[in-house]
Design a protein around this motif. Structure first.
Motif, short mmCIF file in Angstrom:
data_model
loop_
_atom_site.label_atom_id
_atom_site.label_comp_id
_atom_site.label_asym_id
_atom_site.label_seq_id
_atom_site.Cartn_x
_atom_site.Cartn_y
_atom_site.Cartn_z
N VAL A 38 0.87 -1.18 0.00
CA VAL A 38 0.00 0.00 0.00
C VAL A 38 0.90 1.23 0.00
O VAL A 38 1.63 1.47 0.96
CB VAL A 38 -0.91 0.03 1.25
N GLY A 39 0.87 2.00 -1.07
CA GLY A 39 1.75 3.17 -1.16
C GLY A 39 1.00 4.48 -1.12
O GLY A 39 1.60 5.54 -1.01
N CYS A 99 14.53 0.32 -4.40
CA CYS A 99 14.10 0.00 -3.03
C CYS A 99 13.15 -1.18 -3.00
O CYS A 99 12.95 -1.80 -1.96
CB CYS A 99 13.49 1.21 -2.35
N GLY A 100 12.52 -1.50 -4.12
CA GLY A 100 11.68 -2.69 -4.20
C GLY A 100 10.24 -2.49 -3.79
O GLY A 100 9.44 -3.43 -3.89
N PHE A 101 9.88 -1.29 -3.32
CA PHE A 101 8.53 -1.14 -2.77
C PHE A 101 7.46 -1.08 -3.85
O PHE A 101 6.39 -1.68 -3.71
CB PHE A 101 8.45 0.09 -1.86
N ASN B 199 8.27 11.89 -0.60
CA ASN B 199 7.48 10.82 -1.23
C ASN B 199 8.24 9.55 -1.56
O ASN B 199 8.12 9.01 -2.68
CB ASN B 199 6.78 11.35 -2.49
N ALA B 200 9.02 9.04 -0.61
CA ALA B 200 9.47 7.66 -0.73
C ALA B 200 8.21 6.80 -0.87
O ALA B 200 7.19 7.10 -0.25
CB ALA B 200 10.26 7.25 0.50
N MET B 201 8.28 5.77 -1.69
CA MET B 201 7.03 5.03 -1.97
C MET B 201 6.52 4.24 -0.77
O MET B 201 5.33 3.98 -0.65
CB MET B 201 7.21 4.12 -3.19
N GLU B 202 7.42 3.83 0.12
CA GLU B 202 6.95 3.20 1.35
C GLU B 202 6.65 4.28 2.38
O GLU B 202 7.55 5.01 2.78
CB GLU B 202 8.02 2.27 1.93
N PRO B 203 5.41 4.39 2.82
CA PRO B 203 5.12 5.38 3.87
C PRO B 203 5.86 5.01 5.16
O PRO B 203 6.14 3.84 5.41
CB PRO B 203 3.60 5.25 4.07
N GLY B 253 11.59 1.14 2.02
CA GLY B 253 11.20 1.46 0.66
C GLY B 253 11.49 2.88 0.25
O GLY B 253 10.59 3.68 0.03
N GLY B 254 12.76 3.21 0.16
CA GLY B 254 13.17 4.55 -0.25
C GLY B 254 13.21 5.50 0.93
O GLY B 254 12.48 5.33 1.92
#
Lengths: 155, 783
Positions: A38-39, A99-101, B199-203, B253-254
């Motif tokens: 979930v992004g 990062c893989g997300f 805005n790294a894709m992982e919150p 995630g970033g």
């Protein structure tokens, strides 16, 4: 609470969930498959893309009950054992992830794209990728990966 | 070069798990008895809190606890801190540092500010109950606008009169004034560096647990620097003693800077988990990320460049107002000062520079380091004023840069603003970039565009940055509160495999692969037998994390230093086993050899002998396990030239990047595939800032760009392919000759893009983001 049953990655699954449960939360929290991410909260980023009956769907904008009886494939169901799916292999070969997300959603969208359109060129890939956001790669290597992956898939 | 050593494009080890959905991000982790957190957040930019009534919310289904700032303070939890003191003009020793409570105490200062914590059995219950908490707000006027904050009618913090955090200066004001007095030409620009949201894709997320049996805390958190989280949360927030707090940053995630900082959420959840006796998980919704992750940039500046009649730079004078947001985030104060103005010499010989910076508070989210952190702001300002000067003096912009470059034989080169550059060849990068971008063919391409009713422009950016921050003593002298060394721990296992633990953190940069390549090269171990471990304070020795492109320059150097110790000890063991003198043992390709003989012992055999020391040298400890700490001798200075070419449809303002060329000097490159990927990503973010992105608050302090529906993230069809090349002057100041590659793209690209767009629009000034409307307006004015 309704019982929601479906097939996920070839396996029959069932869980009692609140009616408002989104498919992504059903997959992550009730089935325990956390590869689907979930992004965002506005159905924009595409990190949650899965296949429902062979078509890519943003699982954050689908209720679990809407997928009752469906055949769902998540990123965990794409490889055959240790052997990566051709699209996954292309992402690895072309450094299509950092990062893989966003990657699971990106790969699931890419597989659907390659299934639906043949002879993909760069401009088409970029246009079709509008529903998936990546913050790491600048998309350069993702586009390259998808072109390569589509060719590996026979497109 | 071996197939897996330094310089090889090894495919990434970490990809297998990410591609198969087996990554392990914080929100993927669940533990027995877990509860869920939701934060009650301020809907107002600036308001007094007259009361909080949580009676109804506390009675709602599933609610475990509702906690406020009063309880946090009663338990002695300290406020959030800023770790870098900035001394000001006229002998002012410390910046104004308002208290930043992790949960508000009587007042909120931005939309999204933390008011209370709700803990419940499910996320939905926590979210519902958070909405039921009644907060009696008394609204106050909001201070909005970087250029309007100083001496605003409203003061946000008593501790910061006039909303000033600091008034800071660097350089020689009188020498700079003298340079302007002698100038043949002066170019002046007023310029805005737009506010962006990382805005790294992982919150961001955290999962806090307390073990009643051992009295230990475990915090999983989306962090770029878990040891720094542990240090700050124990030393300053006091939520747990350092030796009782384990911080784990699993797959992240970033980050892009936004996950360096110690935020309210992790401090509050770590405190609350013991209080409620249950594990607590918090995961940001994207809308919370927009509101509460530290934002980036947000400068308003005036720059003046003095030149002689030949275009030689004589002096540079800069004033900058830097928006720090409502409170000082963890490293916020350093970004618009020591990370910014020290780069204003750029790649040029400008002899006199003066810059003063006023850091200001506004009722907006805190602003801190975002990919590049100060260096993009410096590069943007400098390369915009240089390009403007070239236009005004009718000198070719590449030529003007070439006339002012620091020459390759001038190193080490002391700039007027702190830095001493170690090495570089800026002209080589410019020549290569011009060649790759076919600058010679531009006039013909422009004519072709014009024949089709289009406009075409070419823009340069000649950047330098300072990476691998930094010698600890220098950091301390400039007000930094930490040491910025790095550590590495190399443990050979008895079977010959190697576990390497280091204090940097991988959140997309490919450390698991690149660091393994360094070990493979230095110790001759097959890459599949090497495990890189990061992100867990109970595993790695200690470390300062990943930011400022420091991982390879500082962390990589620590790894080399530890590897050298392994070889040194291995020689003693091999000498004993091979019955030779230690001085006669040579090490190469994983083999210890007696010089001039065929007597050899592989490093795996040496490792086995070290753990089964039956036949072993006297006085040598068993085991093959070495640790090193490395404090850098200087920053490293990656530099290069980016050239952007755009075509614009003047009837719509639609801008297409038709060619983007980047030539970067990163010194030694460990993995060219990974480095290219870092450059691509950085350019993507820089183009985003230049053309699409902008955080906008309305006059009441509401963030109007608070979702992906409103904030324009670059998507695949907004960006071109990138034409990427390198030059190389290896750094003489670290053992690998590396410089760092993570931020260059984001630093170099905004001025290249804007210089190209303004070139196409007849030299008009356009502020970022150069949206279609702004470009259309500029085209209309030009025609």
């Amino acid at each position: 609470m309704p019982t929601v049953s479906m097939t996920v990655n070839g396996k029959a699954v069932s869980a009692d969930v609140e009616s408002r449960t989104l498919l992504v939360h059903y997959i992550r929290d009730h089935i325990g498959l956390t590869g689907t991410h979930v992004g965002c909260d506005t159905s924009q980023c595409g990190a949650c893309v899965v296949h429902v009956n062979g078509k890519s769907v943003k699982s954050c904008s689908t209720l679990a009950v809407q997928a009752e009886g469906a055949d769902v494939t998540t990123i965990e169901g794409l490889a055959s054992g240790e052997e990566l799916h051709p699209m996954q292999a292309a992402f690895k070969e072309n450094h299509g992830l950092q990062c893989g997300f966003c990657t699971p959603g990106m790969v699931m969208s890419a597989v659907d794209l390659a299934n639906n359109m043949k002879n993909l060129d760069e401009a088409t890939i970029r246009e079709q990728l509008d529903g998936n956001i990546c913050r790491c790669t600048g998309y350069h290597n993702i586009v390259k990966s998808i072109k390569d992956g589509a060719e590996r898939m026979g497109g | 070069m071996t197939e897996t050593g330094i310089g090889a494009a090894v495919r990434r080890t970490e990809d297998q798990r990410f591609l198969t959905g087996n990554g392990n991000y914080t929100d993927d982790i669940n533990v027995f008895g877990q509860t869920y957190a939701a934060f009650v957040r301020s809907p107002h930019a600036h308001a007094k809190i007259n009361g909080i009534n949580s009676t109804a919310a506390a009675a709602a289904d599933g609610v475990v606890a509702i906690l406020t700032g009063e309880e946090l303070a009663a338990d002695g939890v300290g406020p959030l801190i800023c770790g870098w003191n900035i001394a000001g003009k006229n002998g002012v020793e410390a910046h104004n540092s308002p208290v930043h409570h992790a949960l508000a105490m009587g007042k909120v200062n931005y939309v999204g500010d933390h008011v209370a914590l709700v803990v419940a059995e499910t996320q939905a219950q926590a979210d519902s109950a958070a909405e039921m908490v009644e907060v009696d707000y008394e609204e106050l006027p909001a201070v909005i606008g970087t250029g309007k904050a100083l001496n605003h009618a409203t003061t946000i913090h008593e501790e910061a009169p006039g909303n000033m955090c600091y008034d800071w200066e660097i350089g020689d004001a009188s020498a700079t004034d003298a340079a302007f007095a002698n100038a043949a030409h002066t170019t002046t620009i007023e310029i805005v560096n737009n506010r962006v949201i990382p805005n790294a894709m992982e919150p961001r997320a955290c999962l806090a647990q307390f073990n009643k049996g051992t009295g230990d805390w475990t915090l999983h958190v989306t962090s770029q620097n878990p040891h720094v989280h542990r240090l700050v949360m124990s030393a300053f927030n006091g939520v747990a003693p350092e030796h009782k707090l384990r911080v784990i940053a699993p797959d992240v995630g970033g980050g892009f800077g936004s996950k360096i900082f110690i935020y309210a959420e992790e401090v509050v959840c770590t405190w609350a988990t013991r209080k409620v006796g249950r594990p607590i998980k918090w995961t940001a919704k994207r809308s919370e990320s927009f509101l509460c992750d530290a934002h980036g940039r947000d400068h308003v500046s005036k720059a003046e460049l003095a030149l002689d009649a030949d275009g030689k730079f004589l002096g540079l004078r800069v004033n900058t107002k830097a928006n720090l947001g409502s409170y000082l985030s963890t490293f916020a104060s350093a970004v618009p000062t020591y990370m910014y103005a020290t780069l204003l010499a750029g790649t040029y010989t400008t002899p006199a520079i003066y810059c003063d910076v006023q850091g200001v508070f506004t009722n907006t989210a805190p602003v801190d380091a975002y990919r590049g952190a100060g260096r993009p702001e410096a590069t943007y300002l400098l390369e915009r004023v240089v390009e403007t000067a070239a236009r005004e003096m009718n000198i070719d912009p590449a030529d003007l840069r070439r006339r002012n470059y620091i020459q390759p034989d001038a190193f080490p080169y002391q700039t007027p603003v702190v830095h001493q550059y170690d090495i570089g060849d800026y002209g080589a990068s410019l020549d290569k970039a011009c060649d790759m971008a076919d600058v010679g063919g531009f006039a013909a391409r422009r004519a072709d565009s014009e024949s089709r009713g289009k406009r075409r422009g070419l823009g340069y950016s000649s950047y330098i940055e300072a990476c691998g921050i930094a010698p600890s003593a220098a950091v301390g002298a400039l007000g930094g509160g930490v040491g910025l060394w790095e550590s590495a721990d190399i443990r050979f296992n008895a079977t010959g495999s190697v576990t390497v633990m280091t204090g940097t953190h991988n959140h997309g940069q490919g450390h698991e692969t690149a660091f393994a390549q360094v070990i493979s090269e230095k110790l001759g171990v097959p890459i599949e037998n090497i495990e890189i471990v990061e992100g867990d304070t109970d595993k790695g020795p200690f470390g300062m994390g990943t930011y400022g492109s420091r991982s390879i320059a500082v962390g990589g150097s620590a790894i080399v230093k530890a590897a050298d110790k392994i070889v040194e000890k291995g020689k003693k063991i091999a000498a004993h086993c091979l019955e030779a003198a230690e001085d006669d043992i040579e090490f190469a390709g994983g083999n210890f050899t007696v010089a001039g003989t065929d007597k050899v012992m592989n490093i795996a055999e040496v490792a086995f002998t070290a753990y089964v020391p039956h036949n072993y040298p006297e006085g040598v400890e068993p085991g093959l396990h070495e640790q090193a700490f490395y404090d850098p001798l200087n920053f490293s200075f990656p530099a290069g030239v980016h050239i952007c070419e755009v075509e614009i449809d003047p009837t719509t303002g639609e801008t297409e990047i038709v060619n983007y060329t980047a030539v970067d000097d990163f010194g030694t490159i460990i993995n060219p595939m990974i480095v290219e990927g870092q450059v691509h990503g950085g350019i993507g973010q820089g183009v985003g800032q230049a053309m699409l992105e902008g955080a906008n608050y309305d006059e009441n302090g509401q963030l109007v760009t608070g979702s992906y529906m409103d904030y324009t993230m670059p998507r695949a069809d907004n960006l071109p392919n990138f034409n990427v090349g390198t030059t190389s002057t290896p750094s003489p100041l670290n053992p690998l000759g590396v410089k760092g590659a993570g931020e260059a793209g984001a630093i170099a690209s905004p001025p290249a893009v804007i210089n190209a767009i303004t070139d196409a629009c007849g030299g008009a000034m356009i502020d970022m983001p150069a949206t279609q409307e702004k470009v259309w307006q500029a085209c209309q004015a030009a025609e």
